[in-house]
Scaffold this motif. Structure first.
Motif, PDB file in Angstrom:
ATOM      1  N   ARG A  95       0.838  -1.214   0.000  1.00  0.00           N
ATOM      2  CA  ARG A  95       0.000   0.000   0.000  1.00  0.00           C
ATOM      3  C   ARG A  95       0.861   1.248   0.000  1.00  0.00           C
ATOM      4  NH1 ARG A  95      -5.260  -0.221   3.852  1.00  0.00           N
ATOM      5  NH2 ARG A  95      -5.971   1.359   2.371  1.00  0.00           N
ATOM      6  N   THR A 137      -4.445  -3.543  -2.956  1.00  0.00           N
ATOM      7  CA  THR A 137      -4.247  -4.710  -2.089  1.00  0.00           C
ATOM      8  C   THR A 137      -5.580  -5.367  -1.759  1.00  0.00           C
ATOM      9  OG1 THR A 137      -4.250  -3.224  -0.171  1.00  0.00           O
ATOM     10  CG2 THR A 137      -2.110  -3.885  -1.040  1.00  0.00           C
ATOM     11  N   ASP A 159      -7.087  -2.696   0.659  1.00  0.00           N
ATOM     12  CA  ASP A 159      -8.132  -1.895   0.014  1.00  0.00           C
ATOM     13  C   ASP A 159      -9.431  -2.676  -0.113  1.00  0.00           C
ATOM     14  OD1 ASP A 159      -6.400   0.392  -0.650  1.00  0.00           O
ATOM     15  OD2 ASP A 159      -5.403  -1.038  -1.974  1.00  0.00           O
TER      16      ASP A 159
END
Length: 297
Positions: free
Chosen positions: A155, A161, A177
């Protein structure tokens, strides 16, 4: 998060008597527990769809899909990655599986390898991670330091992610995410997350990789038309795919496949469009490998 608060580590009240059951009763009990997995995965499908779209975006941008995990989770990621080249004709290294402890951990547990978040960061750095890559962290517990370290590093670098775990509100879910958390409940054998949790993760990985490859042009109808025909069984499958997609007899399918070196996609296009092998490949290239679009042209 301590072990006592982990759903995946809780005791299952429906299997407290495993050691008293007959063999048939034992496997029936396992099967009853396994039957809960598909529904648990089904509840996560909106998130799975987001992961498929993220993977597709990554592939179209020239990035890589990178799975990382420890133990069973890591092995499942390596398995899915290793099956993409023969199934979809993609190059090795486009889909990558990392396991804590390195390749040796596939066959023998490497104790402690998952406990250091720096190892996860180091493994990704060793791949020269780029922002266009997608990193998928796998951990049934959702708290594996190796995976957390990798996701945080990804990230920071700007990668999209995804976290796949089997516990609610897990640390890896908070580090990604997109969080996919099929809640399969306590295992039939307490803490043995290679059972329901492993099955759930495998189902999710199947959908991510297969779904992304469909949207990346590697599938026509429901045929794996970019499959590499590398043995007798797969050459036979290639013939059957051309026959099913075009309606020609086997002899005709074999003839056109020989002209494409058993590459199914241009062979189908040749039969249905009348193009020769060179022209078929050129038209496919012009349509980014999407056979349906090439046929419409």
């Amino acid at each position: 998060m301590n072990l006592g608060s982990l759903l995946s580590e809780a005791r299952n009240p429906q299997t407290m008597d495993l050691d008293t059951l007959s063999t048939l009763e034992l496997v029936q009990r396992f099967n009853e527990q396994d039957a809960q997995v598909a529904a648990a995965v089904g509840a996560t499908l909106p998130e799975v769809a987001k992961a498929v779209d993220a993977a597709t975006t990554t592939l179209r941008a020239g990035g890589r899909i990178i799975y990382m995990g420890a133990g069973t989770s890591g092995r499942l990621g390596v398995l899915d990655a290793s099956e993409c080249p023969p199934t979809f004709g993609v190059p090795h290294g486009l889909v990558i599986g990392l396991i804590a402890g390195g390749p040796g951990a596939l066959l023998k547990a490497v104790e402690g390898a998952e406990d250091n978040p720096q190892f996860g960061e180091d493994d990704l750095a060793g791949l020269s991670l780029e922002p266009r890559d997608l990193v998928v962290g796998l951990a049934a517990s959702g708290r594996t330091p190796y995976v957390i370290g990798g996701l945080r590093y990804a990230r920071q670098l700007g990668c999209t992610t995804v976290a796949i775990s089997c516990n609610p509100a897990s640390p890896i879910a908070g580090a990604a995410d997109i969080a996919i958390s099929p809640l399969v409940g306590p295992e039939a054998l307490t803490g043995s997350t290679r059972l329901k949790s492993g099955t759930a993760q495998k189902l999710v990985l199947n959908m991510i990789s297969t779904g992304a490859m469909v949207k990346f042009g590697k599938v026509y109808q429901n045929l794996m038309v970019d499959m590499k025909a590398t043995n007798v069984k797969l050459i036979d499958r290639a013939c059957r795919m051309v026959m099913e997609a075009t309606g020609v007899e086997r002899a005709a399918a074999e003839t056109v496949l020989r002209q494409t070196d058993y590459d199914v996609k241009p062979a189908i296009l040749m039969v249905l469009s009348g193009l020769d092998a060179t022209a078929a490949r050129e038209r496919l290239a012009a349509h980014h490998g999407f056979l349906r679009d090439a046929l419409r042209a």
